[in-house]
Scaffold this active site. Sequence first.
Site, short mmCIF file in Angstrom:
data_model
loop_
_atom_site.label_atom_id
_atom_site.label_comp_id
_atom_site.label_asym_id
_atom_site.label_seq_id
_atom_site.Cartn_x
_atom_site.Cartn_y
_atom_site.Cartn_z
N ASP A 9 -2.00 4.61 7.57
CA ASP A 9 -2.47 5.64 8.77
C ASP A 9 -2.68 5.36 9.92
OD1 ASP A 9 -3.56 7.91 9.43
OD2 ASP A 9 -3.96 8.53 8.12
N ASP B 288 1.04 -1.17 -0.09
CA ASP B 288 0.11 0.09 0.01
C ASP B 288 0.65 1.05 0.04
OD1 ASP B 288 -2.22 1.78 0.05
OD2 ASP B 288 -3.40 0.51 2.21
N ASP B 289 -0.06 2.65 -0.24
CA ASP B 289 0.78 3.54 -0.99
C ASP B 289 1.53 4.24 0.91
OD1 ASP B 289 -1.49 4.08 0.08
OD2 ASP B 289 -1.29 6.09 -1.30
#
Length: 168
Positions: A106, A102-103
């Site tokens: 969070d 994933d980028d």
Amino acid sequence: MTDDRQNKAFPVSWDQFHRDARALAWRLAGAGPFEGIVCITRGGLVPAAIVARELGVRLIETVCIASYHDYTKQGEMQVLKPIAEVVTAAAGEGGRGLLVIDDLVDTGKTARVVREMLPAAHFATVYAKPLGRPLIDTFITEVSQDTWIYFPWDMGLSFQPPIRDGVA
């Protein structure tokens, strides 16, 4: 991210993202080999393509999970498309041999959902925030929890005021 926009902005250019994704591939080269990549859409699509090229991985799958529904706050997790059985069957038990990309991690909500699907897979992100950091195995850059990352696919060309003007 909450409704009260976070104070710190971290804009990432295409060049910087490409360098960071290649750095991720470099770091992952010693952790493989991987039978396939599962990218978390949408943010994981670009780094997955770069990592797949760099590591020579041909089997690429997506898992589609929606959490940010209006770009300002996370809502309820929705699995829009699960991981194809042919991919999980090709991997070892619990997804062993798969690389999940994933980028960004969070809060870790999305990562938790995918971890439940593939508990033995190797999880990697380009960027990480402290709340989600314990859920992933490899990342490149950590930013503070109150930083909002502006990815290149979310931005157009526009003037950026200097930091000294008090605009983040």
